[in-house]
Write a protein that holds these residues in place. Structure first.
Motif, PDB file in Angstrom:
ATOM      1  N   SER A   1     -18.526  13.171  13.768  1.00  0.00           N
ATOM      2  CA  SER A   1     -18.897  14.581  13.646  1.00  0.00           C
ATOM      3  C   SER A   1     -20.349  14.733  13.206  1.00  0.00           C
ATOM      4  O   SER A   1     -20.930  13.841  12.588  1.00  0.00           O
ATOM      5  N   THR A   2     -20.907  15.881  13.555  1.00  0.00           N
ATOM      6  CA  THR A   2     -22.258  16.243  13.148  1.00  0.00           C
ATOM      7  C   THR A   2     -22.172  17.576  12.437  1.00  0.00           C
ATOM      8  O   THR A   2     -21.602  18.538  12.949  1.00  0.00           O
ATOM      9  N   ASP A   3     -22.710  17.630  11.229  1.00  0.00           N
ATOM     10  CA  ASP A   3     -22.706  18.841  10.415  1.00  0.00           C
ATOM     11  C   ASP A   3     -24.119  19.410  10.395  1.00  0.00           C
ATOM     12  O   ASP A   3     -25.100  18.675  10.482  1.00  0.00           O
ATOM     13  N   ALA A   4     -24.221  20.708  10.228  1.00  0.00           N
ATOM     14  CA  ALA A   4     -25.521  21.351  10.057  1.00  0.00           C
ATOM     15  C   ALA A   4     -25.343  22.568   9.159  1.00  0.00           C
ATOM     16  O   ALA A   4     -24.468  23.395   9.406  1.00  0.00           O
ATOM     17  N   GLU A   5     -26.142  22.632   8.124  1.00  0.00           N
ATOM     18  CA  GLU A   5     -26.141  23.772   7.219  1.00  0.00           C
ATOM     19  C   GLU A   5     -27.543  24.342   7.167  1.00  0.00           C
ATOM     20  O   GLU A   5     -28.518  23.605   7.179  1.00  0.00           O
ATOM     21  N   ILE A   6     -27.636  25.654   7.077  1.00  0.00           N
ATOM     22  CA  ILE A   6     -28.909  26.321   6.863  1.00  0.00           C
ATOM     23  C   ILE A   6     -28.815  27.057   5.539  1.00  0.00           C
ATOM     24  O   ILE A   6     -27.868  27.814   5.305  1.00  0.00           O
ATOM     25  N   LEU A   7     -29.805  26.809   4.673  1.00  0.00           N
ATOM     26  CA  LEU A   7     -29.866  27.452   3.362  1.00  0.00           C
ATOM     27  C   LEU A   7     -31.047  28.401   3.307  1.00  0.00           C
ATOM     28  O   LEU A   7     -32.087  28.142   3.919  1.00  0.00           O
ATOM     29  N   ASP A   8     -30.876  29.487   2.541  1.00  0.00           N
ATOM     30  CA  ASP A   8     -31.981  30.419   2.351  1.00  0.00           C
ATOM     31  C   ASP A   8     -32.798  30.009   1.130  1.00  0.00           C
ATOM     32  O   ASP A   8     -32.528  28.973   0.506  1.00  0.00           O
ATOM     33  N   LYS A   9     -33.801  30.817   0.768  1.00  0.00           N
ATOM     34  CA  LYS A   9     -34.704  30.454  -0.326  1.00  0.00           C
ATOM     35  C   LYS A   9     -33.999  30.378  -1.678  1.00  0.00           C
ATOM     36  O   LYS A   9     -34.485  29.744  -2.599  1.00  0.00           O
ATOM     37  N   ASN A  10     -32.830  31.005  -1.796  1.00  0.00           N
ATOM     38  CA  ASN A  10     -32.055  30.955  -3.043  1.00  0.00           C
ATOM     39  C   ASN A  10     -30.988  29.869  -3.010  1.00  0.00           C
ATOM     40  O   ASN A  10     -30.090  29.860  -3.843  1.00  0.00           O
ATOM     41  N   ARG A  11     -31.082  28.987  -2.028  1.00  0.00           N
ATOM     42  CA  ARG A  11     -30.140  27.878  -1.822  1.00  0.00           C
ATOM     43  C   ARG A  11     -28.743  28.350  -1.435  1.00  0.00           C
ATOM     44  O   ARG A  11     -27.763  27.646  -1.613  1.00  0.00           O
ATOM     45  N   GLY A  12     -28.653  29.550  -0.905  1.00  0.00           N
ATOM     46  CA  GLY A  12     -27.379  30.058  -0.413  1.00  0.00           C
ATOM     47  C   GLY A  12     -27.142  29.582   1.013  1.00  0.00           C
ATOM     48  O   GLY A  12     -28.054  29.582   1.833  1.00  0.00           O
ATOM     49  N   ILE A  13     -25.930  29.174   1.299  1.00  0.00           N
ATOM     50  CA  ILE A  13     -25.590  28.729   2.641  1.00  0.00           C
ATOM     51  C   ILE A  13     -25.416  29.952   3.535  1.00  0.00           C
ATOM     52  O   ILE A  13     -24.552  30.787   3.276  1.00  0.00           O
ATOM     53  N   ILE A  14     -26.243  30.041   4.566  1.00  0.00           N
ATOM     54  CA  ILE A  14     -26.126  31.170   5.484  1.00  0.00           C
ATOM     55  C   ILE A  14     -25.486  30.755   6.807  1.00  0.00           C
ATOM     56  O   ILE A  14     -25.137  31.609   7.610  1.00  0.00           O
ATOM     57  N   SER A  15     -25.348  29.449   7.016  1.00  0.00           N
ATOM     58  CA  SER A  15     -24.703  28.948   8.224  1.00  0.00           C
ATOM     59  C   SER A  15     -24.211  27.534   7.964  1.00  0.00           C
ATOM     60  O   SER A  15     -24.898  26.743   7.322  1.00  0.00           O
TER      61      SER A  15
ATOM     62  N   VAL B   1     -21.857  24.464  10.190  1.00  0.00           N
ATOM     63  CA  VAL B   1     -21.052  24.072  11.350  1.00  0.00           C
ATOM     64  C   VAL B   1     -20.695  22.593  11.259  1.00  0.00           C
ATOM     65  O   VAL B   1     -21.433  21.794  10.679  1.00  0.00           O
ATOM     66  N   ILE B   2     -19.563  22.252  11.814  1.00  0.00           N
ATOM     67  CA  ILE B   2     -19.130  20.871  11.987  1.00  0.00           C
ATOM     68  C   ILE B   2     -18.669  20.753  13.432  1.00  0.00           C
ATOM     69  O   ILE B   2     -17.783  21.490  13.860  1.00  0.00           O
ATOM     70  N   MET B   3     -19.316  19.835  14.158  1.00  0.00           N
ATOM     71  CA  MET B   3     -19.010  19.677  15.573  1.00  0.00           C
ATOM     72  C   MET B   3     -18.800  18.196  15.887  1.00  0.00           C
ATOM     73  O   MET B   3     -19.364  17.340  15.207  1.00  0.00           O
TER      74      MET B   3
ATOM     75  N   ALA C   1     -27.984  12.240  19.240  1.00  0.00           N
ATOM     76  CA  ALA C   1     -29.050  13.231  19.422  1.00  0.00           C
ATOM     77  C   ALA C   1     -28.505  14.502  20.070  1.00  0.00           C
ATOM     78  O   ALA C   1     -28.859  15.609  19.665  1.00  0.00           O
ATOM     79  N   ASN C   2     -27.646  14.343  21.062  1.00  0.00           N
ATOM     80  CA  ASN C   2     -27.048  15.516  21.712  1.00  0.00           C
ATOM     81  C   ASN C   2     -26.150  16.289  20.748  1.00  0.00           C
ATOM     82  O   ASN C   2     -26.149  17.516  20.739  1.00  0.00           O
ATOM     83  N   GLY C   3     -25.380  15.568  19.945  1.00  0.00           N
ATOM     84  CA  GLY C   3     -24.527  16.220  18.955  1.00  0.00           C
ATOM     85  C   GLY C   3     -25.341  16.993  17.940  1.00  0.00           C
ATOM     86  O   GLY C   3     -24.983  18.109  17.552  1.00  0.00           O
ATOM     87  N   ALA C   4     -26.450  16.417  17.498  1.00  0.00           N
ATOM     88  CA  ALA C   4     -27.322  17.088  16.534  1.00  0.00           C
ATOM     89  C   ALA C   4     -27.938  18.345  17.146  1.00  0.00           C
ATOM     90  O   ALA C   4     -28.040  19.377  16.483  1.00  0.00           O
ATOM     91  N   GLU C   5     -28.337  18.261  18.397  1.00  0.00           N
ATOM     92  CA  GLU C   5     -28.924  19.425  19.084  1.00  0.00           C
ATOM     93  C   GLU C   5     -27.911  20.558  19.198  1.00  0.00           C
ATOM     94  O   GLU C   5     -28.228  21.725  18.940  1.00  0.00           O
ATOM     95  N   ARG C   6     -26.676  20.221  19.557  1.00  0.00           N
ATOM     96  CA  ARG C   6     -25.630  21.253  19.675  1.00  0.00           C
ATOM     97  C   ARG C   6     -25.340  21.891  18.319  1.00  0.00           C
ATOM     98  O   ARG C   6     -25.176  23.107  18.213  1.00  0.00           O
TER      99      ARG C   6
END
Length: 66
Positions: free
Chosen positions: A12-26, A28-30, A37-42
């Protein structure tokens, strides 16, 4: 300010996006699939879509995995 934290593994490939206050705004686990590389791009595209952001909105990318 937004930071992306992708992590690519063999199954699996995980991706999190955090804002300036370290809050998770997104978050995903795919499935990684045939190529890490393709998994990371998706995962990146899906995380950006959920957060309603573009790549240009990211200030930093911190990766883990292999």
């Amino acid at each position: 300010m937004y930071k992306l934290f992708p992590s690519s593994g063999s199954t699996s490939t995980d991706a999190e996006i955090l804002d300036k206050n370290r809050g998770i705004i997104s978050s995903v686990i795919m499935p990684t699939g045939a190529g890490a590389a393709n998994g990371a791009e998706r995962a990146l595209e899906e995380a950006l879509k959920q957060a309603k952001l573009n790549r240009e909105d990211l200030d930093a990318v911190v990766t883990t995995g292999y």
